[in-house]
Design an enzyme around this catalytic site. Structure first.
Site, short mmCIF file in Angstrom:
data_model
loop_
_atom_site.label_atom_id
_atom_site.label_comp_id
_atom_site.label_asym_id
_atom_site.label_seq_id
_atom_site.Cartn_x
_atom_site.Cartn_y
_atom_site.Cartn_z
N ARG A 55 -18.36 -69.44 2.00
CA ARG A 55 -19.16 -68.19 2.36
C ARG A 55 -20.74 -68.07 3.16
O ARG A 55 -21.37 -67.34 4.12
CB ARG A 55 -19.06 -66.46 2.25
CG ARG A 55 -19.34 -65.13 3.16
CD ARG A 55 -18.99 -63.75 2.88
NE ARG A 55 -20.07 -63.60 1.04
CZ ARG A 55 -20.05 -62.83 0.58
NH1 ARG A 55 -21.51 -62.96 1.68
NH2 ARG A 55 -21.04 -63.32 -0.62
N TYR A 108 -17.21 -59.81 29.26
CA TYR A 108 -16.06 -59.22 28.25
C TYR A 108 -15.40 -58.01 28.34
O TYR A 108 -16.87 -57.36 27.16
CB TYR A 108 -16.25 -60.63 27.37
CG TYR A 108 -14.88 -60.56 26.47
CD1 TYR A 108 -13.50 -60.71 26.16
CD2 TYR A 108 -15.69 -60.58 24.89
CE1 TYR A 108 -13.26 -61.38 26.04
CE2 TYR A 108 -14.10 -60.38 23.68
CZ TYR A 108 -13.08 -60.52 24.46
OH TYR A 108 -11.88 -60.56 23.77
N ASP A 180 -24.03 -65.12 26.55
CA ASP A 180 -22.41 -65.98 26.25
C ASP A 180 -22.30 -67.43 27.48
O ASP A 180 -22.21 -66.82 27.78
CB ASP A 180 -21.35 -64.86 26.17
CG ASP A 180 -20.31 -65.25 26.13
OD1 ASP A 180 -20.18 -66.28 25.95
OD2 ASP A 180 -19.72 -64.50 25.57
N LYS A 205 -12.85 -70.40 22.42
CA LYS A 205 -12.21 -71.69 24.15
C LYS A 205 -12.83 -72.81 24.18
O LYS A 205 -11.97 -73.50 23.70
CB LYS A 205 -13.44 -70.39 25.16
CG LYS A 205 -12.81 -68.95 25.12
CD LYS A 205 -11.70 -68.54 24.81
CE LYS A 205 -11.53 -67.23 24.68
NZ LYS A 205 -12.01 -66.47 23.85
C1 LIG Z 1 -16.66 -65.02 27.43
C2 LIG Z 1 -16.58 -64.52 25.68
N1 LIG Z 1 -16.92 -64.12 24.93
C3 LIG Z 1 -16.82 -63.95 23.96
C4 LIG Z 1 -15.40 -63.33 23.73
C5 LIG Z 1 -14.79 -62.70 22.40
O1 LIG Z 1 -14.46 -64.49 21.74
P1 LIG Z 1 -12.67 -64.30 20.49
O2 LIG Z 1 -11.94 -64.39 20.59
O3 LIG Z 1 -13.21 -66.32 19.64
O4 LIG Z 1 -13.91 -63.82 19.81
C6 LIG Z 1 -14.31 -63.84 24.14
C7 LIG Z 1 -12.74 -63.76 24.32
O5 LIG Z 1 -11.87 -64.06 25.72
C8 LIG Z 1 -14.94 -64.30 26.06
O6 LIG Z 1 -13.93 -64.56 26.90
#
Ligand SMILES: Cc1ncc(COP(=O)(O)O)c(C=O)c1O
Length: 389
Positions: A55, A108, A180, A205
């Protein structure tokens, strides 16, 4: 000598943990590491140059964090258990009770829910703003504003945020910026180079790329990234060794995948744009897109690989979804396979209806993540589904 992007994707991260000539970094599938005596454990606490407890750190987590940091031109990176835990760690690095956050209104759904329904309980207030409208969003800055959060290409309507300009304004007010970069990846843009403080990824992703891993990464510079590490350890959101290993494996082909997916997406967007059963196409690669020039100037004629579109007759939405054969329906994006999702009922279902309608997230909206298949096959499948009766 500075390496090229593909070379760094393949060889990124320090390789000192490779054992017995192993070509790839072994999976350190262990929850803990042993010490030969108290001096050795003391040295860990003093210098931190080995591992103690997964961890708190593990070679596979380090490899993924360092490799993404190298690609993003950051000094270091932290691998986390998901994109959401990466976002949470980045936010908590800068804000506490009584602080205020500005967040782009199109984001998101998980990010907005975290801000609105969880962090609000701890006295952290968020104002959602339209970062494409400088005059209006800059008026929302208050003396308590500590942080601004945005994506580069927004989800799901694919607006392009002028991060350079946003950072400039935020900096003038002493506001930190978290970007992001999940949709764009460092292959298209490196927000740290243009002044962002931290970059986060859902490595689920494009970093992973094969829809087989749930992971996140935060990258940045010291001392901020040390605080990210501390939060990740304390909140227990470190990434498991196997997932980190999968993330590192996927990363090696990031450039190849992005090249093909971006090229396929541009062709698919042009096809959809001309289709009689399609009402609107949202893709910055189309010259009609309001941010086409900004995107072209910035990303060099690559526009990502997500294309959103609305169908002309939204009452037929389920028939269209049933009509896909090669393209699968799943609430994700970025894998090597083409995927469609329905933002209204999945990623953005917890938004109020009014907010969804105002943003343009309607029943007829489909988000298509274009994969690496032969583009003719993707187009054929789309055409069949759109003409489905
Ligand atoms: C742009 C974006 N940021 C963050 C996330 C969250 O990621 P996770 O599903 O790996 O927690 C997503 C999920 O679809 C996303 O599309």
């Amino acid at each position: 000598m500075k390496q090229g992007f593909s070379t760094t994707s393949v060889h990124g991260g320090k390789k000192k943990e490779e054992l017995n000539g192993s070509k790839t970094l072994p999976i350190y599938q262990t929850s803990v590491f042993t010490f030969k005596d108290l001096d050795e454990s003391e040295a860990y606490y003093q210098h931190g140059d080995r591992y103690m407890y997964t961890r708190m750190g593990n070679p596979n987590q380090r490899a993924l964090g360092e490799a993404v940091a190298q690609l993003e031109d950051g000094s270091d990176g932290v691998a986390t258990s998901s994109g959401m835990s990466a976002i949470l760690a980045a936010i908590l690095t800068y804000v506490g009770q009584g602080d205020h956050i500005l967040c782009n209104e199109e984001i998101y759904g998980g990010t907005s829910t975290l801000l609105e329904h969880e962090l609000s309980r701890f006295g952290i207030e968020t104002t959602f703003v339209d970062l494409t409208d400088e005059l209006s969003w800059s008026k929302a800055i208050k003396k308590e504003t500590k942080l601004l959060i945005t994506e580069v290409i927004t989800n799901p309507l694919l607006k392009v945020i002028d991060i350079r300009r946003v950072v400039e304004i935020a900096r003038n007010h002493g506001i930190k910026v978290v970007v992001d970069n999940t949709f764009t990846t460092p292959y298209l843009t490196k927000p740290l180079q243009i002044g962002a403080d931290l970059v986060v990824h859902s490595a689920t992703k494009y970093i992973g790329g094969h829809s087989d891993v749930t992971a996140g990464v935060v990258v940045g510079h010291q001392p901020d990234i040390n605080r990210v590490k501390e939060i990740t350890v304390r909140y227990g959101s470190s990434l498991s060794p196997f997932e980190a290993w999968l993330g590192s494996r996927g990363l090696k082909t990031l450039a190849l995948r992005m090249e093909k997916q971006c090229s396929n997406a541009l062709q698919v967007a042009n096809f959809l744009d001309a289709h009689p059963k399609v009402k609107e196409v949202y893709f910055p690669g189309l010259i009609t897109h309001p941010h086409h020039l900004l995107a072209t100037d910035w990303f060099g004629e690559k526009y990502g690989a997500v294309v959103s579109f609305t169908i002309s007759d939204e009452s037929r939405i389920n028939e269209v979804f049933r009509g896909f054969s090669l393209i699968k329906y799943a609430p994700t994006l970025a894998g090597v396979e083409s995927i469609v999702s329905h933002p209204e009922t999945t990623s953005h279902r917890y938004w109020d209806e009014d907010r969804r309608i105002k943003a343009g997230i309607t029943k007829g909206l489909i988000r298509l993540s274009v994969g690496v298949e032969d583009v003719e096959d993707i187009i054929e499948d789309l055409d069949r589904a759109l003409n489905m009766r």
